[in-house]
Scaffold this motif. Structure first.
Motif, mmCIF file in Angstrom:
data_model
loop_
_atom_site.group_PDB
_atom_site.id
_atom_site.type_symbol
_atom_site.label_atom_id
_atom_site.label_comp_id
_atom_site.label_asym_id
_atom_site.label_seq_id
_atom_site.Cartn_x
_atom_site.Cartn_y
_atom_site.Cartn_z
ATOM 1 N N GLU A 1 19.020 -32.361 19.473
ATOM 2 C CA GLU A 1 19.118 -30.993 18.968
ATOM 3 C C GLU A 1 18.090 -30.084 19.636
ATOM 4 O O GLU A 1 18.383 -28.928 19.966
ATOM 5 C CB GLU A 1 18.943 -30.979 17.453
ATOM 6 C CG GLU A 1 19.081 -29.593 16.853
ATOM 7 C CD GLU A 1 19.261 -29.622 15.341
ATOM 8 O OE1 GLU A 1 18.910 -28.616 14.705
ATOM 9 O OE2 GLU A 1 19.756 -30.630 14.811
ATOM 10 N N GLY A 2 16.876 -30.606 19.860
ATOM 11 C CA GLY A 2 15.841 -29.813 20.527
ATOM 12 C C GLY A 2 16.265 -29.371 21.913
ATOM 13 O O GLY A 2 16.028 -28.220 22.316
ATOM 14 N N LEU A 3 16.933 -30.267 22.645
ATOM 15 C CA LEU A 3 17.403 -29.909 23.986
ATOM 16 C C LEU A 3 18.569 -28.931 23.932
ATOM 17 O O LEU A 3 18.684 -28.045 24.784
ATOM 18 C CB LEU A 3 17.820 -31.183 24.742
ATOM 19 C CG LEU A 3 16.686 -32.082 25.226
ATOM 20 C CD1 LEU A 3 17.223 -33.417 25.728
ATOM 21 C CD2 LEU A 3 15.893 -31.386 26.338
ATOM 22 N N VAL A 4 19.440 -29.086 22.929
ATOM 23 C CA VAL A 4 20.556 -28.142 22.782
ATOM 24 C C VAL A 4 20.017 -26.739 22.561
ATOM 25 O O VAL A 4 20.528 -25.756 23.116
ATOM 26 C CB VAL A 4 21.480 -28.561 21.616
ATOM 27 C CG1 VAL A 4 22.528 -27.476 21.338
ATOM 28 C CG2 VAL A 4 22.181 -29.878 21.923
ATOM 29 N N MET A 5 18.955 -26.638 21.784
ATOM 30 C CA MET A 5 18.359 -25.341 21.477
ATOM 31 C C MET A 5 17.519 -24.799 22.632
ATOM 32 O O MET A 5 17.242 -23.610 22.699
ATOM 33 C CB MET A 5 17.477 -25.444 20.219
ATOM 34 C CG MET A 5 18.211 -25.893 18.980
ATOM 35 S SD MET A 5 19.588 -24.816 18.560
ATOM 36 C CE MET A 5 20.037 -25.459 16.962
ATOM 37 N N SER A 6 17.097 -25.683 23.535
ATOM 38 C CA SER A 6 16.284 -25.260 24.686
ATOM 39 C C SER A 6 16.941 -25.750 25.977
ATOM 40 O O SER A 6 16.441 -26.672 26.636
ATOM 41 C CB SER A 6 14.866 -25.828 24.572
ATOM 42 O OG SER A 6 14.272 -25.469 23.347
ATOM 43 N N PRO A 7 18.069 -25.158 26.346
ATOM 44 C CA PRO A 7 18.827 -25.661 27.505
ATOM 45 C C PRO A 7 18.049 -25.621 28.818
ATOM 46 O O PRO A 7 18.393 -26.341 29.757
ATOM 47 C CB PRO A 7 20.052 -24.748 27.551
ATOM 48 C CG PRO A 7 19.695 -23.549 26.733
ATOM 49 C CD PRO A 7 18.726 -23.997 25.707
ATOM 50 N N ARG A 8 16.992 -24.810 28.886
ATOM 51 C CA ARG A 8 16.195 -24.765 30.121
ATOM 52 C C ARG A 8 15.497 -26.095 30.392
ATOM 53 O O ARG A 8 15.087 -26.373 31.524
ATOM 54 C CB ARG A 8 15.146 -23.652 30.039
ATOM 55 C CG ARG A 8 15.744 -22.255 30.066
ATOM 56 C CD ARG A 8 14.658 -21.209 29.960
ATOM 57 N NE ARG A 8 15.216 -19.854 29.939
ATOM 58 C CZ ARG A 8 14.502 -18.755 29.767
ATOM 59 N NH1 ARG A 8 13.182 -18.856 29.616
ATOM 60 N NH2 ARG A 8 15.073 -17.568 29.753
ATOM 61 N N ASP A 9 15.351 -26.916 29.340
ATOM 62 C CA ASP A 9 14.674 -28.204 29.504
ATOM 63 C C ASP A 9 15.622 -29.295 29.997
ATOM 64 O O ASP A 9 15.204 -30.433 30.216
ATOM 65 C CB ASP A 9 14.050 -28.649 28.169
ATOM 66 C CG ASP A 9 12.939 -27.709 27.719
ATOM 67 O OD1 ASP A 9 12.305 -27.103 28.606
ATOM 68 O OD2 ASP A 9 12.730 -27.584 26.499
ATOM 69 N N ILE A 10 16.908 -28.956 30.128
ATOM 70 C CA ILE A 10 17.879 -29.946 30.599
ATOM 71 C C ILE A 10 17.883 -29.970 32.122
ATOM 72 O O ILE A 10 17.976 -28.925 32.775
ATOM 73 C CB ILE A 10 19.286 -29.626 30.049
ATOM 74 C CG1 ILE A 10 19.306 -29.814 28.517
ATOM 75 C CG2 ILE A 10 20.343 -30.513 30.712
ATOM 76 C CD1 ILE A 10 20.587 -29.385 27.846
ATOM 77 N N ARG A 11 17.790 -31.171 32.680
ATOM 78 C CA ARG A 11 17.751 -31.340 34.137
ATOM 79 C C ARG A 11 19.144 -31.696 34.651
ATOM 80 O O ARG A 11 19.683 -32.749 34.303
ATOM 81 C CB ARG A 11 16.766 -32.451 34.515
ATOM 82 C CG ARG A 11 15.329 -32.188 34.083
ATOM 83 C CD ARG A 11 14.409 -33.319 34.521
ATOM 84 N NE ARG A 11 14.811 -34.608 33.970
ATOM 85 C CZ ARG A 11 14.447 -35.045 32.764
ATOM 86 N NH1 ARG A 11 13.689 -34.277 31.977
ATOM 87 N NH2 ARG A 11 14.831 -36.225 32.345
#
Length: 454
Positions: free
Chosen positions: A133-143
């Motif tokens: 969920e944290g990554l969904v909310m912060s898509p900039r952190d997805i590589r």
């Protein structure tokens, strides 16, 4: 896109109205990207299996999640329409890093949901869901994967067959259903092919119902949450038993030859007794929820078996089973978990265990599955503005204490807030049905500024 004001994951994955937040193609793609990143560990090619039920929006969610997984370098195996437990099984069998089931279970077609499974085939823990969920909310952190590392997608053509064999293998010996006439209601859902096939391959005369999904009719006046038509067909066809699954086939209810319903409590009682006699009931009992009938607890107690109660929700039942060493558990609604055979509730496997027990007793369904006489139970819902404030009101706590004193050891009170709606649920059970009704109404009257709905 507007920010989501509530948490993405609920008690059973992500769920909502299709094409509205959180069940949009965009969020589904992000969940795929985020889950892919969380499970993208090690140097091997990473793989995800994706199954779905039969609702129209499944196409959209499936394609969106596929794109998300591929973009972070995971290969995708598409299973098509399969039951939820098949995804748990195939995640493990295919050595996948993650599994996805796209389904809103027993909800109407307008809704959809996403359930995620880890490489062990079990649903994810709260901690892993929070990480996703944290990554969904912060898509900039997805590589995103490098161009040459983008994943590939393909369809697994024999997913149904693999699951069918696993279901048949879950029953000891060669279960022979020859001579049994069985009505099976597949809810126009995920088991519309596999459930009739399993029963037919085991020798039964099968009368299939709700096996023509069109994207809109899943759970529509059919399935385990609307068993009336099944009950009528069992009597009409002179069948020995009826089986009703829900839209993703992880829950089941039965109907006896007279058309009377057999709920999850009666099923668990029968299977527990059957397994205990065979020496294969682990833990000396089973795990149910706080909603299971007091009659089940007494029935097990008479057989020196324990009933452990967990919070409402099959994930809480499963957690307790895994931590305390039980291999049977479930809910009154028909989620039956048999951890030796499946990683989640499996309606079809539970039905086969029930049929095995029935054949062993040599008695008809009406006698086999009337293990105990249910204690009179009454549940009423009360809509409130602030459930926590209402529950802590002095008048309410006094009313609950008074009700418990009046019922004594011959009954049970349960007052809790709903996990999904602004409701307080008031449940009581006891040998005196008039007293049960009285104490429920007294508690409801004590809850401030509310309106009751049965």
């Amino acid at each position: 896109m507007q920010s989501m004001s509530r948490h993405l994951f609920g008690t059973d994955g992500v769920r909502g109205r299709a094409n509205s937040e959180p069940m949009t193609a965009e969020i589904a793609m992000r969940i795929g990207m985020a889950a892919g990143q969380v499970f993208n560990r090690g140097d091997h090619r990473h793989r995800v299996v994706i199954g779905k039920d039969t609702r129209l929006s499944g196409y959209m969610i499936e394609q969106a999640m596929t794109a998300g997984f591929l973009s972070v370098g995971m290969d995708v195996l598409l299973l098509g329409p399969v039951p939820t437990p098949a995804v748990g099984f195939l995640t493990r069998s295919m050595r996948a890093d993650v599994g996805v089931m796209i389904s809103a279970s027993h909800n109407p077609y307008e809704d959809n949901g996403i359930k995620l499974f880890g490489p062990d085939g079990f649903k994810l823990s709260d901690a892993v869901e929070s990480q996703i969920e944290g990554l969904v909310m912060s898509p900039r952190d997805i590589r995103l994967a490098a161009s040459k590392m983008i994943g590939r997608a393909k369809r697994l053509d024999d997913a149904d067959g693999r699951y069918i064999e696993a279901v048949k293998a879950s029953v000891r010996g060669n279960l022979d259903l020859t001579g049994l006439k069985i009505v099976v209601d597949c809810a126009n859902g995920a088991a519309y092919k596999v459930a009739p096939t399993v029963l037919w391959e085991l020798g039964a005369e099968v009368i299939p119902m709700a096996v023509s999904p069109d994207g809109f009719n899943i759970n529509g006046n059919c399935g385990s949450t609307y068993p009336q038509v099944l009950q009528e067909h069992v009597v009409m066809h002179g069948a020995d038993i009826g089986i009703a699954l829900d839209g993703d086939a992880d829950r089941v209810v039965l109907a006896c030859e007279h058309g009377r319903l057999i709920d999850g409590d009666q099923l668990m009682a029968t299977i527990a007794d059957h397994w205990a006699k065979d020496g294969r009931l682990a833990g000396g009992g089973l795990v149910a929820t706080v909603m299971s009938n007091l009659g089940l607890e007494r029935y097990l107690g008479q057989r020196k078996l324990t009933l452990v109660r967990a919070a409402v929700g099959d994930r809480y039942v499963l957690e307790r089973m895994r931590s305390d060493g039980y291999n049977l558990g479930g809910e009154q609604s028909g989620h039956i978990i048999m951890i030796d055979h499946a990683t989640t509730g499996d309606g079809l496997m539970a039905a086969l265990q029930a049929l095995s027990a029935m054949l062993k007793t040599g008695k008809p369904a009406s006698e086999t599955f009337r293990a105990f006489e249910p204690v009179p139970q009454l549940l009423k819902n009360v809509r409130v503005g602030d459930a926590n404030a209402a529950l802590s009101a002095a008048a309410v706590t006094h009313a609950i204490a008074d009700a418990e004193a009046r019922l004594g050891k011959s009954g049970r009170i349960l007052v809790r807030k709903s996990g999904t709606e602004p409701l307080i649920r008031v449940m009581a059970e006891g040998d005196d049905s008039d007293l049960v009704r009285t104490v429920v109404d007294q508690i409801i009257e004590a809850i401030p500024r509310v309106k009751a709905s049965a």
